[in-house]
Design a protein around this motif. Structure first.
Motif, PDB file in Angstrom:
ATOM      1  N   LYS A  11     -11.423  -8.618  19.198  1.00 40.21           N
ATOM      2  CA  LYS A  11     -11.874  -9.944  19.616  1.00 40.21           C
ATOM      3  C   LYS A  11     -10.948 -10.508  20.684  1.00 40.21           C
ATOM      4  N   GLU A  12     -11.533 -11.259  21.599  1.00 40.51           N
ATOM      5  CA  GLU A  12     -10.754 -11.903  22.650  1.00 40.51           C
ATOM      6  C   GLU A  12     -10.191 -13.219  22.138  1.00 40.51           C
ATOM      7  N   ALA A  13      -8.925 -13.445  22.415  1.00 38.67           N
ATOM      8  CA  ALA A  13      -8.286 -14.720  22.060  1.00 38.67           C
ATOM      9  C   ALA A  13      -7.748 -15.354  23.328  1.00 38.67           C
ATOM     10  N   ALA A  14      -7.979 -16.653  23.481  1.00 38.39           N
ATOM     11  CA  ALA A  14      -7.620 -17.335  24.728  1.00 38.39           C
ATOM     12  C   ALA A  14      -6.173 -17.790  24.728  1.00 38.39           C
ATOM     13  N   GLY A  15      -5.606 -17.870  25.948  1.00 39.97           N
ATOM     14  CA  GLY A  15      -4.305 -18.486  26.155  1.00 39.97           C
ATOM     15  C   GLY A  15      -3.189 -17.881  25.330  1.00 39.97           C
ATOM     16  N   SER A  16      -2.406 -18.767  24.731  1.00 42.12           N
ATOM     17  CA  SER A  16      -1.244 -18.318  23.962  1.00 42.12           C
ATOM     18  C   SER A  16      -1.661 -17.506  22.733  1.00 42.12           C
ATOM     19  N   LEU A  17      -2.846 -17.766  22.209  1.00 44.42           N
ATOM     20  CA  LEU A  17      -3.308 -16.986  21.060  1.00 44.42           C
ATOM     21  C   LEU A  17      -3.558 -15.534  21.450  1.00 44.42           C
ATOM     22  N   GLY A  18      -3.947 -15.312  22.692  1.00 42.82           N
ATOM     23  CA  GLY A  18      -4.124 -13.955  23.172  1.00 42.82           C
ATOM     24  C   GLY A  18      -2.814 -13.188  23.170  1.00 42.82           C
ATOM     25  N   ARG A  19      -1.753 -13.846  23.571  1.00 48.22           N
ATOM     26  CA  ARG A  19      -0.437 -13.202  23.557  1.00 48.22           C
ATOM     27  C   ARG A  19       0.019 -12.920  22.124  1.00 48.22           C
ATOM     28  N   LEU A  20      -0.308 -13.831  21.231  1.00 49.61           N
ATOM     29  CA  LEU A  20       0.042 -13.606  19.826  1.00 49.61           C
ATOM     30  C   LEU A  20      -0.773 -12.456  19.243  1.00 49.61           C
ATOM     31  N   ALA A  21      -2.032 -12.352  19.651  1.00 45.58           N
ATOM     32  CA  ALA A  21      -2.859 -11.230  19.205  1.00 45.58           C
ATOM     33  C   ALA A  21      -2.256  -9.907  19.667  1.00 45.58           C
ATOM     34  N   ASP A  22      -1.710  -9.893  20.890  1.00 49.66           N
ATOM     35  CA  ASP A  22      -1.052  -8.686  21.388  1.00 49.66           C
ATOM     36  C   ASP A  22       0.162  -8.335  20.532  1.00 49.66           C
ATOM     37  N   GLU A  23       0.899  -9.358  20.090  1.00 51.59           N
ATOM     38  CA  GLU A  23       2.049  -9.111  19.208  1.00 51.59           C
ATOM     39  C   GLU A  23       1.598  -8.476  17.895  1.00 51.59           C
ATOM     40  N   LEU A  24       0.499  -8.989  17.345  1.00 57.10           N
ATOM     41  CA  LEU A  24      -0.017  -8.442  16.088  1.00 57.10           C
ATOM     42  C   LEU A  24      -0.501  -7.004  16.263  1.00 57.10           C
ATOM     43  N   LYS A  25      -1.097  -6.714  17.412  1.00 57.04           N
ATOM     44  CA  LYS A  25      -1.524  -5.337  17.692  1.00 57.04           C
ATOM     45  C   LYS A  25      -0.313  -4.404  17.721  1.00 57.04           C
ATOM     46  N   GLU A  26       0.751  -4.839  18.398  1.00 52.54           N
ATOM     47  CA  GLU A  26       1.965  -4.021  18.469  1.00 52.54           C
ATOM     48  C   GLU A  26       2.583  -3.843  17.088  1.00 52.54           C
ATOM     49  N   MET A  27       2.567  -4.913  16.294  1.00 50.68           N
ATOM     50  CA  MET A  27       3.087  -4.812  14.926  1.00 50.68           C
ATOM     51  C   MET A  27       2.300  -3.779  14.131  1.00 50.68           C
ATOM     52  N   ARG A  28       0.996  -3.767  14.318  1.00 51.21           N
ATOM     53  CA  ARG A  28       0.173  -2.810  13.582  1.00 51.21           C
ATOM     54  C   ARG A  28       0.448  -1.382  14.051  1.00 51.21           C
ATOM     55  N   GLU A  29       0.660  -1.204  15.342  1.00 46.80           N
ATOM     56  CA  GLU A  29       0.993   0.127  15.849  1.00 46.80           C
ATOM     57  C   GLU A  29       2.285   0.632  15.211  1.00 46.80           C
ATOM     58  N   ARG A  30       3.262  -0.241  15.092  1.00 45.41           N
ATOM     59  CA  ARG A  30       4.520   0.160  14.459  1.00 45.41           C
ATOM     60  C   ARG A  30       4.311   0.480  12.980  1.00 45.41           C
ATOM     61  N   PHE A  31       3.486  -0.348  12.330  1.00 46.78           N
ATOM     62  CA  PHE A  31       3.198  -0.070  10.916  1.00 46.78           C
ATOM     63  C   PHE A  31       2.544   1.297  10.747  1.00 46.78           C
ATOM     64  N   LEU A  32       1.530   1.591  11.553  1.00 50.86           N
ATOM     65  CA  LEU A  32       0.822   2.862  11.432  1.00 50.86           C
ATOM     66  C   LEU A  32       1.741   4.037  11.738  1.00 50.86           C
ATOM     67  N   ASP A  33       2.633   3.848  12.680  1.00 51.33           N
ATOM     68  CA  ASP A  33       3.593   4.902  12.994  1.00 51.33           C
ATOM     69  C   ASP A  33       4.535   5.135  11.809  1.00 51.33           C
ATOM     70  N   ALA A  34       5.015   4.044  11.230  1.00 51.48           N
ATOM     71  CA  ALA A  34       5.902   4.166  10.063  1.00 51.48           C
ATOM     72  C   ALA A  34       5.149   4.765   8.873  1.00 51.48           C
ATOM     73  N   LEU A  35       3.896   4.357   8.693  1.00 51.44           N
ATOM     74  CA  LEU A  35       3.087   4.879   7.593  1.00 51.44           C
ATOM     75  C   LEU A  35       2.886   6.386   7.739  1.00 51.44           C
ATOM     76  N   LYS A  36       2.588   6.830   8.944  1.00 52.86           N
ATOM     77  CA  LYS A  36       2.398   8.266   9.181  1.00 52.86           C
ATOM     78  C   LYS A  36       3.702   9.027   8.930  1.00 52.86           C
ATOM     79  N   PHE A  37       4.801   8.448   9.361  1.00 48.96           N
ATOM     80  CA  PHE A  37       6.104   9.077   9.164  1.00 48.96           C
ATOM     81  C   PHE A  37       6.381   9.292   7.680  1.00 48.96           C
ATOM     82  N   VAL A  38       6.030   8.289   6.875  1.00 51.11           N
ATOM     83  CA  VAL A  38       6.287   8.363   5.431  1.00 51.11           C
ATOM     84  C   VAL A  38       5.319   9.323   4.748  1.00 51.11           C
ATOM     85  N   THR A  39       4.033   9.188   5.041  1.00 53.33           N
ATOM     86  CA  THR A  39       3.034   9.998   4.336  1.00 53.33           C
ATOM     87  C   THR A  39       3.063  11.456   4.767  1.00 53.33           C
TER      88      THR A  39
END
Length: 573
Positions: free
Chosen positions: A469-497
């Motif tokens: 989903k598209e988020a406007a303005g500052s919320l869009g930047r925060l959405a990008d932060e959440l995407k990056e957080m999820r990428e790190r989580f998935l990377d850590a999850l794969k490393f563990v599993t």
């Protein structure tokens, strides 16, 4: 006059955003209860109006009756003499007021004298009670005991016990822990046996029992001779007056208004609840999950009280010719406390929503089964709700109880040396908060309970959809932060599993659960920011801080920091 409901803008925000249409419709059986009970709602809006009135009453009682006596309750504590327990004066008066207001059967069906109100609203009441006086919650918040009888008992047992709870005639206790069986309830040794007449009886000792002087006690006991695990345990109900001896009450660090008892059962007559051998594996686990949600609400109430104390003191206290509120490092602490409070509230009431949905779908499926109707659609929804509730309940208990300790710690720090003195409320709040990440399952056990859902990434599809989903303005930047957080989580999850060994998953569980909570709560705050401009600040502050914590947890996992725990015995000498 103060009111802990109407004065709390964030609590009102969450109340006004409730989406419980399905839950209330099922609870009210299609609003047919209005035909039988004059005070039952006729539609969803009527129900919401009723809930608001009830919570306003709770807000009034907690702010004007309970809170003013909290310090005196802490000072007086519970009394124990000649085997009898008496509450502090303020606790007794609070219970009387709550009973007069008919608030002691919050979630119970109306046919037993209850209010038939969903868990989400009950948890809001728990939050307010805990803000006013944390130990009172341990009496008011034990209504889950009645819910367990309602859910698993026979109709005769419901008729016998539930009206006593709803009227305030009886309070409850759950007697689980024993001197040699704390968190490991499979080790319970309390004996349950049937005498010559077939009467069940209980024999043994229970320890650390909250409100152990209750009139009605649910007891976990070993009903199957020769067993040594959870499959030999059953659940029983008994009366505290029937051959139950209070041997002592504990001298605790905090929550002094709540008596914690050691109980001796001397061939106590009891009633089996549900089926034999299901005591731990089904009934107690269900009851404890309800209790864990209640403790999360208790932690949030204590946090709110501590924040209010810190804010008030910071504005009033002058140093260097100005209030300490104007000192940036102090203001920063207060802002962090506020952001944590609001993010915690978002997580808690999201969890409550799923618990309500699961509970009502369980009832609906049973109704359809009894009517021999198709229940496949409801069963599918129930499966999803059960999975989500099973993750969010321990996650909320972990996050909110740990945060309560941090918020009360920081509140005391804002007060400086005066906060260390008994004359100030924050000292009591810091002591009261400390139990929340211990009882009803320690924080470490909440991690164990939550890690399964995290390893299975049960919100994966939801997170992926949100990222599109598209988020406007500052919320869009925060959405990008959440995407990056999820990428790190998935990377850590794969490393563990990828390691496939349970040890690696176990030592990384805390970091993984925390990362998942950051992502889930971040998206909740994004939803809120889209409808309330004030929440943009809360979302930004929370997500940016959570992003930094996510990077830290990711590094801990990827660098295999805890791999040396295999050699813990060699290190810890």
């Amino acid at each position: 006059m103060a009111n802990y409901f109407t004065d709390n803008t964030d609590l009102l925000f969450h109340f006004n955003r409730l989406k419980l249409e399905d839950v209330v419709e099922m609870a009210e059986h299609g609003y047919t209860e209005a035909k039988e009970y004059d005070f039952a709602p006729v539609d969803y809006q009527d129900a919401i109006d009723n809930y608001r009135k009830v919570l306003e009453i709770v807000g009034d009682i907690t702010a004007n009756v309970v809170a003013p006596q909290a310090a005196a309750v802490d000072e007086e504590g519970s009394h124990f003499a000649e085997g009898k327990v008496a509450y502090a004066k303020g606790i007794q008066e609070a219970l009387e007021q709550l009973t007069k207001a008919e608030l002691m059967g919050f979630t119970l069906p109306r046919r037993y004298g209850g209010l038939n109100i969903p868990t989400t609203l009950y948890t809001m009441a728990i939050e307010m009670v805990s803000r006013a006086e944390a130990s009172l919650m341990n009496l008011f918040g034990l209504q889950d005991i009645a819910e367990t009888i309602n859910k698993y008992g026979t109709e005769e047992q419901r008729q016998e016990f539930l009206p006593q709870f709803a009227s305030g005639e009886a309070t409850g206790a759950m007697a689980l822990t024993e001197p040699d069986a704390g968190s490991d309830l499979q080790a319970v040794n309390m004996t349950a046996y049937q005498d010559e007449s077939g009467q069940w009886r209980l024999k043994g000792v229970k320890r650390f029992i909250t409100n152990g002087n209750a009139q009605i006690i649910l007891v976990l006991a070993r009903s199957e001779p020769g067993t040594k695990d959870g499959r030999g345990l059953s659940l029983f109900a008994c009366y505290g007056k029937d051959k139950v001896v209070v041997r002592r009450i504990e001298n605790k660090l905090g929550i002094h208004g709540s008596p914690t008892c050691e109980l001796q059962f001397n061939d106590t007559p009891a009633q089996l609840i549900g089926k034999r051998k299901f005591g731990l594996i089904k009934y107690v686990m269900d009851m404890m999950n309800g209790a864990r949600l209640g403790v999360a609400g208790q932690a949030l109430g204590i946090s709110q009280a501590a924040y209010e104390e810190a804010l008030r003191y910071a504005k009033a206290r002058e140093q260097f010719g100005k209030s300490i509120f104007e000192i940036p490092v102090v203001a920063n602490m207060l802002v962090d406390m506020r952001v944590t409070l609001e993010s915690d509230r978002s997580l808690l009431y999201a969890a409550c929503h799923w618990v309500d949905l699961r509970n009502k779908l369980e009832e609906r499926v049973e109704e359809l089964k009894a009517q021999k109707q198709d229940f496949s659609a409801e069963s599918a929804r129930l499966k999803e709700a059960s999975r989500v509730a099973a993750l969010l309940t321990p996650m909320a208990k972990y996050v909110l109880s740990e945060n309560a300790n941090k918020i009360t710690y920081d509140s005391l720090q804002v007060h400086g040396g005066t906060g260390y003195m008994r004359e100030f409320n924050v000292e009591r709040l810091a002591r009261d908060a400390r139990i929340t990440n211990i009882y009803e399952g320690t924080s470490q056990l909440q991690i164990v309970a939550a890690i399964g859902g995290v390893l299975n990434d049960i919100f994966g599809q939801d997170f992926a959809a949100r990222e599109q989903k598209e988020a406007a303005g500052s919320l869009g930047r925060l959405a990008d932060e959440l995407k990056e957080m999820r990428e790190r989580f998935l990377d850590a999850l794969k490393f563990v599993t990828d390691k496939t060994d349970k040890h690696s998953q176990g030592v990384s569980a805390k970091e993984l659960v925390e990362m998942y909570s950051y992502i889930y709560t971040g998206w909740l705050l994004m939803d809120e920011a889209e409808v309330d401009s004030r929440k943009v600040f809360i979302a930004r502050r929370y997500i940016l801080s959570a992003a930094a914590k996510t990077r830290r947890n990711w590094e801990i996992i990827k660098k295999d920091l805890y791999s040396d725990l295999l050699h813990a015995e060699d290190i810890l000498i």
